[in-house]
Design a protein around this motif. Structure first.
Motif, PDB file in Angstrom:
ATOM      1  N   VAL A  55      14.102  71.401  55.185  1.00 17.98           N
ATOM      2  CA  VAL A  55      15.512  71.164  54.852  1.00 17.98           C
ATOM      3  C   VAL A  55      16.289  72.473  54.885  1.00 17.98           C
ATOM      4  CG1 VAL A  55      17.069  70.485  52.974  1.00 17.98           C
ATOM      5  CG2 VAL A  55      15.114  69.052  53.553  1.00 17.98           C
ATOM      6  N   LEU A  56      15.704  73.539  54.327  1.00 19.81           N
ATOM      7  CA  LEU A  56      16.354  74.850  54.381  1.00 19.81           C
ATOM      8  C   LEU A  56      16.547  75.311  55.822  1.00 19.81           C
ATOM      9  CD1 LEU A  56      14.622  76.810  51.497  1.00 19.81           C
ATOM     10  CD2 LEU A  56      17.033  76.249  51.676  1.00 19.81           C
ATOM     11  N   TYR A  57      15.512  75.130  56.637  1.00 19.21           N
ATOM     12  CA  TYR A  57      15.593  75.506  58.051  1.00 19.21           C
ATOM     13  C   TYR A  57      16.704  74.732  58.752  1.00 19.21           C
ATOM     14  CZ  TYR A  57      14.261  76.092  62.920  1.00 19.21           C
ATOM     15  OH  TYR A  57      14.269  76.358  64.260  1.00 19.21           O
ATOM     16  N   LEU A  65      24.542  77.439  57.172  1.00 19.64           N
ATOM     17  CA  LEU A  65      24.695  77.874  55.790  1.00 19.64           C
ATOM     18  C   LEU A  65      23.866  79.126  55.529  1.00 19.64           C
ATOM     19  CD1 LEU A  65      24.516  74.449  53.935  1.00 19.64           C
ATOM     20  CD2 LEU A  65      26.530  75.728  54.611  1.00 19.64           C
ATOM     21  N   ASP A  66      24.308  79.932  54.591  1.00 17.73           N
ATOM     22  CA  ASP A  66      23.588  81.137  54.212  1.00 17.73           C
ATOM     23  C   ASP A  66      22.485  80.792  53.225  1.00 17.73           C
ATOM     24  OD1 ASP A  66      25.231  82.736  55.756  1.00 17.73           O
ATOM     25  OD2 ASP A  66      26.658  83.048  54.127  1.00 17.73           O
TER      26      ASP A  66
END
Length: 103
Positions: A55-57, A65-66
């Protein structure tokens, strides 16, 4: 590493990364994985950590997004605050009032 039917290559890669993150001592995702591993077992912890990493990737690559790794200390402070809120809420439901004792 080899391809198994029903397990996409990306999923295998994220699971392998998650396993190494769980072993790490300075990354918040590793602390998340270890906490889950102690409660639910290594398989579930690896899969949940891999999903969180995926999900972060996706957010980084698709949404732009940062992301800044804040470390284990920030993660543990967040978990402590979450536990305190849960404790206050549960005590209130049971009709108790908590009072903080200075240490």
């Amino acid at each position: 590493m080899y391809y198994v039917i029903g397990r996409p290559k990306a999923g295998q890669i994220f699971r392998q990364i998650a396993q190494s993150l769980i072993e790490s001592k300075k990354i918040a995702l590793g602390a998340f994985g270890r906490r889950l591993k102690s409660k639910r077992g290594p398989g579930i912890a690896t899969k949940a950590t891999a999903r969180k990493l995926a999900v972060l990737y996706w957010r980084l690559m698709v949404k732009g997004l940062d992301y800044t790794e804040r470390g284990i200390k920030a993660y543990e402070e967040k978990m402590q605050l979450h536990r305190e809120r849960w404790l206050v809420k549960t005590a209130k439901e049971l009709g108790y009032e908590l009072e903080q004792i200075p240490i």
